[in-house]
Enzyme design. Structure first.
Site, mmCIF file in Angstrom:
data_model
loop_
_atom_site.group_PDB
_atom_site.id
_atom_site.type_symbol
_atom_site.label_atom_id
_atom_site.label_comp_id
_atom_site.label_asym_id
_atom_site.label_seq_id
_atom_site.Cartn_x
_atom_site.Cartn_y
_atom_site.Cartn_z
ATOM 1 C CE LYS A 118 -12.237 3.570 10.716
ATOM 2 N NZ LYS A 118 -11.878 4.110 9.419
ATOM 3 C CB THR B 173 -0.920 0.032 1.248
ATOM 4 O OG1 THR B 173 -1.864 1.100 1.123
ATOM 5 C CG2 THR B 173 -0.132 0.226 2.527
ATOM 6 C CG ASP C 54 -9.824 -5.782 -1.138
ATOM 7 O OD1 ASP C 54 -9.519 -4.620 -1.470
ATOM 8 O OD2 ASP C 54 -10.766 -6.391 -1.676
ATOM 9 N NE ARG D 107 -7.586 0.183 7.720
ATOM 10 C CZ ARG D 107 -8.722 0.552 7.122
ATOM 11 N NH1 ARG D 107 -9.223 -0.137 6.144
ATOM 12 N NH2 ARG D 107 -9.348 1.644 7.505
ATOM 13 C CG ASN E 221 -4.273 4.469 3.063
ATOM 14 O OD1 ASN E 221 -3.974 5.086 4.081
ATOM 15 N ND2 ASN E 221 -5.520 4.328 2.645
ATOM 16 C CB ALA E 222 -0.048 8.269 4.647
ATOM 17 C CG HIS E 223 -5.514 5.996 7.900
ATOM 18 N ND1 HIS E 223 -5.891 6.750 8.977
ATOM 19 C CD2 HIS E 223 -6.171 4.821 8.012
ATOM 20 C CE1 HIS E 223 -6.748 6.066 9.707
ATOM 21 N NE2 HIS E 223 -6.938 4.883 9.142
HETATM 22 P P1 IMP Z 1 -9.551 -0.739 0.703
HETATM 23 O O1 IMP Z 1 -9.592 -2.149 0.267
HETATM 24 O O2 IMP Z 1 -8.959 -0.564 2.058
HETATM 25 O O3 IMP Z 1 -8.958 0.200 -0.307
HETATM 26 O O4 IMP Z 1 -11.060 -0.275 0.896
HETATM 27 C C1 IMP Z 1 -11.994 -0.286 -0.170
HETATM 28 C C2 IMP Z 1 -13.026 0.805 0.054
HETATM 29 O O5 IMP Z 1 -13.766 0.497 1.245
HETATM 30 C C3 IMP Z 1 -12.437 2.185 0.301
HETATM 31 O O6 IMP Z 1 -12.290 2.902 -0.885
HETATM 32 C C4 IMP Z 1 -13.474 2.838 1.185
HETATM 33 O O7 IMP Z 1 -14.491 3.347 0.391
HETATM 34 C C5 IMP Z 1 -14.011 1.677 1.975
HETATM 35 N N1 IMP Z 1 -13.355 1.575 3.284
HETATM 36 C C6 IMP Z 1 -12.296 0.788 3.612
HETATM 37 N N2 IMP Z 1 -11.985 0.931 4.903
HETATM 38 C C7 IMP Z 1 -12.864 1.826 5.395
HETATM 39 C C8 IMP Z 1 -13.034 2.385 6.693
HETATM 40 O O8 IMP Z 1 -12.316 2.103 7.658
HETATM 41 N N3 IMP Z 1 -14.045 3.263 6.815
HETATM 42 C C9 IMP Z 1 -14.857 3.611 5.798
HETATM 43 N N4 IMP Z 1 -14.736 3.131 4.568
HETATM 44 C C10 IMP Z 1 -13.742 2.233 4.372
#
Ligand code: IMP
Length: 194
Positions: free
Chosen positions: A173, A9, A70, A179, A11-13
């Site tokens: 959170k 990833t 994911d 996550r 994603n900094a967060h």
């Molecule tokens: P990713 O697989 O982490 O990229 O997440 C896919 C999509 O799910 C993201 O683009 C967000 O729209 C949503 N998403 C993932 N994690 C969160 C969260 O913790 N809160 C809110 N939406 C989330």
């Protein structure tokens, strides 16, 4: 010597979250740390499939032990939608506002607002694959509430809370989130298997 592992990833967060709970013997490298700017395919139809696809992409191309995640939001009254398509529910632009608008519109007139977030993390060490899962259950609100977080946070109120994820500090959170749960399972596993 710190052991290196790649988190697939930028994603900094997410990077900060994992780095804050993993012990010092691990160095977590991001995609940019290893010079990867490829658009990694995520074309599976399950969260686990996508997490594995991303992790194997890095292992195969760069040779590093690696993990990838994911996440999806699964809404009961919509048969589990948007699920694996959460990021692009309203189209390919990854626009959270549009995604939330579509979700609220699709739930109009429905009494059952139950939903859960689920995260799958796939870890590849050598030729061994291990997966970790975390879920948080709650409800979709009738309108967005709160300024924090990202994605669907303003419309998701976890069970046992009066407010949405978007009204919480990131610590609050992470303590209960999908996550956060999956990440702590990964970190425990890395600590025990290093
Ligand atoms: P990713 O697989 O982490 O990229 O997440 C896919 C999509 O799910 C993201 O683009 C967000 O729209 C949503 N998403 C993932 N994690 C969160 C969260 O913790 N809160 C809110 N939406 C989330």
């Amino acid at each position: 010597m710190r052991k290196k592992i790649v988190f697939a990833t930028n994603n900094a967060h997410k990077l900060e979250e994992v780095r804050s709970i993993v012990d010092e013997s691990w160095q977590i490298l991001s995609l940019s740390d290893i010079g990867c700017n490829a658009d990694i395919p995520e074309t599976a139809d399950t969260l686990a499939g996508n997490a594995q696809m991303k992790a194997y992409f890095i292992k195969d191309k760069f040779g590093y032990d690696c993990f990838a995640d994911d996440t999806g939001l699964l809404v009961d009254a919509l048969g589990g939608e948007p699920g694996v398509y959460s990021a692009r529910y309203a189209g390919d632009g990854h626009d959270s506002e549009a995604n939330m608008r579509k979700l609220l519109a699709n739930l109009e007139g429905k009494d059952n607002r139950k939903a859960h977030f689920s995260t799958v993390i796939a870890l590849i060490q050598g030729d061994r694959l291990t997966t970790f899962e975390g879920s948080v259950y709650g409800e979709i609100t009738f309108a967005p509430e709160g300024e924090g977080g990202f994605g669907y946070d303003p419309v998701f109120r976890p069970d046992g809370s009066e407010v949405t994820f978007a009204c919480m500090s990131s610590e609050a959170k992470n303590a209960i989130s999908h996550r956060g749960i999956a990440t702590r399972k990964l970190v425990d596993f890395l600590s025990e298997n290093s």
